[in-house]
Design a protein around this motif. Structure first.
Motif: not given
Length: 821
Positions: A694-699
């Protein structure tokens, strides 16, 4: 009109023009006719080899009472179930040939593949044997199978063999023959086969298969076999639409060459300046024309007319219209526009960013796109958990090219505000004509897109030959037959929903870019409401309100991305099903890619907005007081500038050391974003938790866009001369103008080359690099042709229409004013 123009030519020039046009049309006619010839050619058969497998294996169930089931069982990157029925016998025509010419059959089979898992055999040698044809047999594991702990939920290819057989046989005959051979031989006949080489065709992942778990031949016996062939599944001649497409291309070339001869025939001292040149000379190169990252401005200020040149047309109206139309399609004029170097601009650094990003995209596609057509004969060199290239940072440097798309989104949003904000502020209402802006955008990008779509769908598909050409053609037709029109409406990211069903799947970027272009003027209206006539306090309020709405949109899209990751278990591992779900639900959707565009808008707004406007009381006092006289040295003008300053003034006042630190920090962050993904790819893959995904795909993408914005702003201020001089060097100007067309054509070249391969690719980083260099050269060369034949003429024609509309509007306004007086 054409007759009047030709009358002004000398007899020698007319004769030369006619010879050039006739020769070109004749060459095109010969090329079109040659496309209707059947392939491949035949030649006398070669003597049989002593080590050929016995043809008696094929003749066991050969019966003339059977009927052929037909052909066309095609495979590509999306594999489906084979035909529901399977032939229990060989078709009569194939059976008759096998019984009549057994020695030839042995010679055919000697040219077949023998080394599993991937061996296409001797394709060229096979097709030049008399009565021979080449077939490609793909072994598909059935859904529900469990192989070494891996559960298959769809048809997966694990091996592929080229089979040289009589041309009288069809695809079903070859599938039956292959199954018969597998049922009669044991593993010793495939002594060069190792079980751990059975991975996944076309670079698709599969759990490691170990020799101790199962015998390879037994696994292949349980597979379904799909067969494709050049003779049965690839078109031997273009259809009527293909002929029309080639005719249109030939006419464009003839029109461009003929216009060049006509336009450059008259002496410079008597040739009047066309309206196209006059309209182009009024547009500054950069600030007065909207520039997008894939659509670099090709308009440059025209040089002044020579002393003896007439600048006002004196010829009749018919000659004037003819001259303008000829100028639009004049290839020499288009070439001058393509190579013109505009005046220096603070945003010149975007030229280098544009070209480097395009080259990075081509690098990633050089590795990925051929995998679905020709594939690699050493997939474990990529996919092995121990030594595979997926564990290396070099692989992430290749695959990281997908981040370049976010660079383009950032530059699009940045340039939209950079160019449109001053234009909107000059108007009384603070608004741009929305319909005209959108129409201009559509007419700007659609002609080149339409031309490339025509080439891809109806020209390149008919010029291929090889064991993989049938797969290449099928990959085009299955997508384009039903969805080609969605790209011309820029709705391809919603219909069809699955990006794998889009005709030119890589044009998802243009669909998002056009949607963002539709909504950006609405955000711009919040910032420029009232224009310069608005009070300083109102402009300050507009800036606050617009920023709040824009930031809210960015945050909302980011939250939506977080929801999609948790809801559908999305992941970054490109060799895994998590990433397949990511491309289906999130990758190409505008509501997940808008943050990069929005960040680009915020960066440009920071440069344009006034951060310390004069108060309303001071402004009223100055309005009521007499205007001071201006000193000869311009002191009053300098004082007026000092009373208000923009974000760009603030950036220029920041010490250079801070800018250098910001650029270094941005570069390090971008490298970290790309290379950190290696940790999720290592070993068996999917090492990250859902929270890390989630951290990589979103930010990661918004952070990437922010870093690109930092570099852009630092270069625009001139505080990092080493970086700005490199990215803003004039050498980038010409390829920057071609990035839009290069983006459109480079997948066509990569796929066409893969479809014409006669053997598999062999993966290595060196091979990817040298193919990347070749693909880049081919892409920009073809992009230049599209620019000269389609994009630039359409731009000139559009400029001509706009200038004519402005003249009519001016005349009507003048006439109305005179009538009122």
């Amino acid at each position: 009109m054409a007759a009047m123009a030709l009358m002004s030519l000398s007899k020698t020039n007319i004769l030369c023009l006619l010879i050039v046009v006739v020769l070109f049309v004749l060459a095109c006619f010969i090329e079109i006719c040659s496309a209707f010839k059947q392939t491949p050619p035949s030649s006398p058969s070669s003597p049989p080899h002593s080590h050929s497998p016995p043809h008696s294996l094929i003749l066991m169930n050969c019966s003339s009472s059977s009927s052929p089931l037909g052909s066309g069982r095609l495979v590509d990157s999306s594999f489906t179930s084979p035909s529901p029925s399977a032939s229990a016998f060989v078709s009569p025509a194939c059976c008759s040939y096998l019984e009549t010419y057994p020695s030839r059959v042995e010679a055919f089979l000697a040219r077949s593949g023998r080394d599993l898992p991937f061996d296409v055999g001797m394709y060229t040698d096979c097709i030049h044997l008399k009565d021979a044809a080449h077939f490609l047999a793909t072994f598909l594991v059935r859904p529900g199978s469990n192989v070494s702990g891996f559960n298959f939920n769809t048809f997966f290819p694990i091996a592929e063999l080229g089979v040289c057989m009589p041309a009288a046989c069809n695809d079903d005959d070859v599938a039956f023959v292959v199954k018969q051979i597998l049922n009669l031989v044991d593993g010793k006949d495939f002594n060069r086969t190792t079980n751990n080489n059975l991975a996944f065709l076309h670079g698709t992942p599969l759990a490691s298969l170990h020799s101790d778990d199962f015998p390879p031949v037994a696994l292949l016996r349980d597979c379904d076999v799909q067969v494709t062939s050049q003779q049965n599944d690839a078109p031997s001649k273009p259809d009527s639409y293909g002929v029309c497409a080639m005719t249109v291309t030939a006419l464009l070339v003839a029109l461009s060459l003929g216009s060049a001869v006509l336009a450059n025939n008259k002496p410079a001292s008597t040739a009047p300046t066309s309206d196209v040149e006059q309209a182009s000379s009024t547009e500054a190169a950069g600030e007065r024309q909207l520039r997008e990252p894939l659509l670099a401005s090709s308009e440059a200020s025209s040089p002044p007319a020579p002393p003896g040149q007439t600048t006002t047309p004196t010829s009749p109206q018919s000659n004037k219209v003819m001259r303008n139309l000829v100028k639009c399609f004049d290839i020499s004029y288009s070439f001058q526009k393509m190579t013109a170097v505009p005046a220096k601009s603070p945003t010149d650094c975007l030229n280098g960013m544009r070209v480097l990003s395009m080259l990075w995209i081509i690098m990633g596609h050089t590795f990925m796109m051929p995998a679905a057509i020709a594939g690699f004969d050493n997939p474990l060199d990529v996919l092995s958990n121990d030594y595979g290239a997926k564990n290396s940072w070099k692989m992430q440097a290749i695959l990281g090219g997908e981040m370049s798309v976010d660079t383009f989104f950032m530059m699009s949003g940045f340039l939209f505000i950079w160019v449109c904000y001053p234009q909107a502020m000059k108007t009384k209402s603070g608004r741009l004509p929305y319909a005209a802006v959108v129409a201009h955008r559509y007419m700007r990008i659609t002609p080149a897109l339409s031309f490339c779509l025509m080439l891809y769908y109806k020209v390149f598909a008919f010029y291929g030959n090889g064991p993989f050409n049938a797969r290449y053609v099928h990959s085009i037709n299955r997508r384009c037959d039903t969805s080609w029109w969605t790209e011309l409406l820029y709705i391809q990211n919603f219909y069809p929903w699955n990006s794998d069903d889009v005709c030119m799947g890589w044009t998802w970027y243009l669909g998002n870019d056009f949607i963002f272009f539709l909504v950006s003027p609405l955000f711009l209206m919040l910032f420029t409401s009232g224009g310069m006539a608005a009070s300083p306090r109102a402009r300050h309020s507009n800036a606050v309100v617009g920023t709040v709405f824009l930031v809210a949109a960015i945050v909302g899209c980011t939250i939506g991305q977080i929801f999609l990751v948790y809801r559908h278990n999305l992941g970054v591992n490109i060799f895994d099903s998590h990433y397949a779900r990511y491309t289906y639900w999130s990758y190409n959707k505008p509501y997940t890619r808008f943050p990069a565009w929005g960040i680009g808008m915020l960066c440009a707004l920071f440069c344009k907005l006034e951060f310390s406007p004069r108060s309303s009381r001071t402004a009223a006092a100055e309005a009521s007081s007499p205007a001071p006289e201006q000193d000869s040295d311009g002191q009053e003008e300098e004082q007026q500038v000092q009373q208000s300053y923009t974000g760009m003034d603030i950036l220029r006042s920041v010490p250079s050391s801070w800018h250098h630190a910001a650029v270094v920090l941005a570069a390090g962050t971008m490298a970290y974003i790309v290379l950190i993904v290696t940790e999720d790819f290592k070993g068996k893959g999917n090492n990250w938790s859902v929270f890390q995904e989630m951290l990589w795909l979103s930010f990661a993408r918004p952070m990437w866009a922010l870093c690109c914005g930092v570099v852009t702003l630092s270069c625009a201020t001139g505080h990092v001369p080493l970086v700005s001089d490199f990215l803003g060097h004039p050498i980038w100007v010409v390829p920057a103008r071609l990035t839009f067309n290069a983006y459109l054509v480079h997948p066509i070249i990569i796929k066409c080359l893969a479809g014409n391969m006669t053997n598999y690719y062999h993966f290595s980083f060196q091979d990817v690099m040298h193919r990347w260099c070749g693909n880049s050269i081919y892409s920009f060369a073809l992009a230049a042709c599209v620019f000269l034949l389609v994009e630039r003429p359409c731009m000139s024609f559009q400029t001509l229409l706009m200038s004519a509309t402005k003249r009519r509007s001016s005349k009507r306004t003048t006439a109305s004013a005179q009538t009122t007086q």
